[in-house]
Enzyme design. Sequence first.
Site, short mmCIF file in Angstrom:
data_model
loop_
_atom_site.label_atom_id
_atom_site.label_comp_id
_atom_site.label_asym_id
_atom_site.label_seq_id
_atom_site.Cartn_x
_atom_site.Cartn_y
_atom_site.Cartn_z
CG PHE A 72 -89.43 -23.08 9.71
CD1 PHE A 72 -89.27 -24.22 8.93
CD2 PHE A 72 -90.47 -22.21 9.40
CE1 PHE A 72 -90.12 -24.48 7.87
CE2 PHE A 72 -91.32 -22.47 8.34
CZ PHE A 72 -91.15 -23.60 7.58
CG ASP A 114 -92.04 -22.09 15.84
OD1 ASP A 114 -92.93 -22.95 15.99
OD2 ASP A 114 -91.90 -21.43 14.80
CE1 TYR A 128 -98.48 -25.88 8.32
CE2 TYR A 128 -99.81 -23.98 8.94
CZ TYR A 128 -98.61 -24.51 8.50
OH TYR A 128 -97.54 -23.68 8.21
CE LYS A 129 -95.47 -27.38 10.15
NZ LYS A 129 -94.51 -26.36 10.55
NE ARG A 144 -89.45 -32.73 6.88
CZ ARG A 144 -90.15 -31.69 7.28
NH1 ARG A 144 -89.78 -31.00 8.33
NH2 ARG A 144 -91.24 -31.33 6.64
C1 LIG Z 1 -94.50 -25.08 10.03
C2 LIG Z 1 -93.70 -24.08 10.76
C3 LIG Z 1 -94.02 -22.73 10.67
C4 LIG Z 1 -95.14 -22.29 9.78
O1 LIG Z 1 -95.37 -20.92 9.82
P1 LIG Z 1 -96.59 -20.30 8.98
O2 LIG Z 1 -96.70 -18.94 9.47
O3 LIG Z 1 -97.78 -21.17 9.24
O4 LIG Z 1 -96.23 -20.39 7.55
C5 LIG Z 1 -93.27 -21.85 11.41
N1 LIG Z 1 -92.24 -22.25 12.19
C6 LIG Z 1 -91.92 -23.57 12.28
C7 LIG Z 1 -90.81 -24.01 13.17
C8 LIG Z 1 -92.63 -24.52 11.56
O5 LIG Z 1 -92.30 -25.80 11.63
#
Ligand SMILES: *Cc1c(COP(=O)(O)O)cnc(C)c1O
Length: 422
Positions: free
Chosen positions: A128, A207, A232-233, A382
Amino acid sequence: MADITTATYAHALDQQDELAHFRDQFIIEDPALIYLDGNSLGRLPKKTAQAIRQAVEQTWGSRLIRGWNEGWLTLQEEIGGKLAHLLGAQADEVAIADSTSVNLYKLTLAALAARPDRHKIVTDDLNFPSDLYVLQGAAKLAGHPVKIEVIPSVDGIHGPVEALAKALDADTALISLSHTTFKSSYTYHMGDMTALAHAAGAMMLWDLSHSVGAVPCALNAADVDLAVGCTYKYLNGGPGAPAFLYVRRDLQNVLHNPITGWMGQKDMFNFDLDYAPATGLRRFFTGTPPILSVLAIEAGVDLLLEAGIERLRAKSVRQTEYLIELWAAWLAPLGFTLNSPRSATQRGSHLALGHPEGWRIDQALIHEMHVLPDFRKPDNLRFGITPLYTTFTEIYTAVERLRTVVVDRLYEKYRLEGPYVT
Ligand SMILES: *Cc1c(COP(=O)(O)O)cnc(C)c1O
């Protein structure tokens, strides 16, 4: 053999689905909307709405400051303890805190400080982007020179496992990867990659944002050092819900939180003027947690525990396989490419389909077809499959409508690009 391109077939799959009743646990205001973005923002569990209402109207409203001693102060660890069951970790190794980005930052700096004679972080280009930004920022503050080696994926879909293995050497302090990558859904073998890191004497930081709640994780079995992830996912914790962090027990009193604050202080209510870290995972806390948002995570985690991560994974695999079968029958002939791994063991619970007109097709799906996927540049549509509430019929109908958008060229009236959160 049954014809997979019929609605009857999709209905039959829903009939056989032992998790189908979990959909009733969510607030679904518009049952006709085909929501395939649960990997970006999960739906709202009915129990969460109740819990928040009660917390606002009763607990906060009537208990006021007493609420802290009546549960708020230990909430991050309690919900973390539940979450640990989904992650194959001990209850005292997982806690809710801050955002994924901030947790990643804290644990990256903690790992770099634990390996001061090493000068390299290894990651990949499927990670990400925000994670790369965090690594870059942390590297600057390490107090000694640290460079970041970003290993490219050969095809933009699969993780570069062999090249990563080669990059790990005696100068590597840390390897940090997304377990399931956000674009292609490629999922690393957690045990194998962690073992490679350890063989080089490096720490492993995963992560889990796109895995947790959809892909089983066995953090202890894989001997993972550190992990962070999003709630939140697939956990359905709500927009901007606080994240979680995992620190293996034997590292908790060895590593140091670089963002020191009173919530991570030993005997915080003594109000000593000098920082002394708490023992255990608490030392990775910093400031006061957003209690209403922390509270909102719990019901979603309970639902996942009740459904069972193995059963959720089995349904998710059946659903992504089904989507791939429909793609092969209907979409591949129209120019769609499968931009996710074909093998179920290498993918998470979302699928990426590429099309040169991906962006405009996405717009037509949203505005005319009542289907909500999301889009990732340059050409990826997606489709997030959320086994707690996605039905086979929704997948069938979404693909059928996708086909209509392309065959009838409904996308042509949309602008080429626009600024959207998708
Ligand atoms: C959604 C996601 C994030 C989100 O990070 P925030 O700090 O909540 O903005 C981070 N890393 C990955 C791999 C994600 O999919």
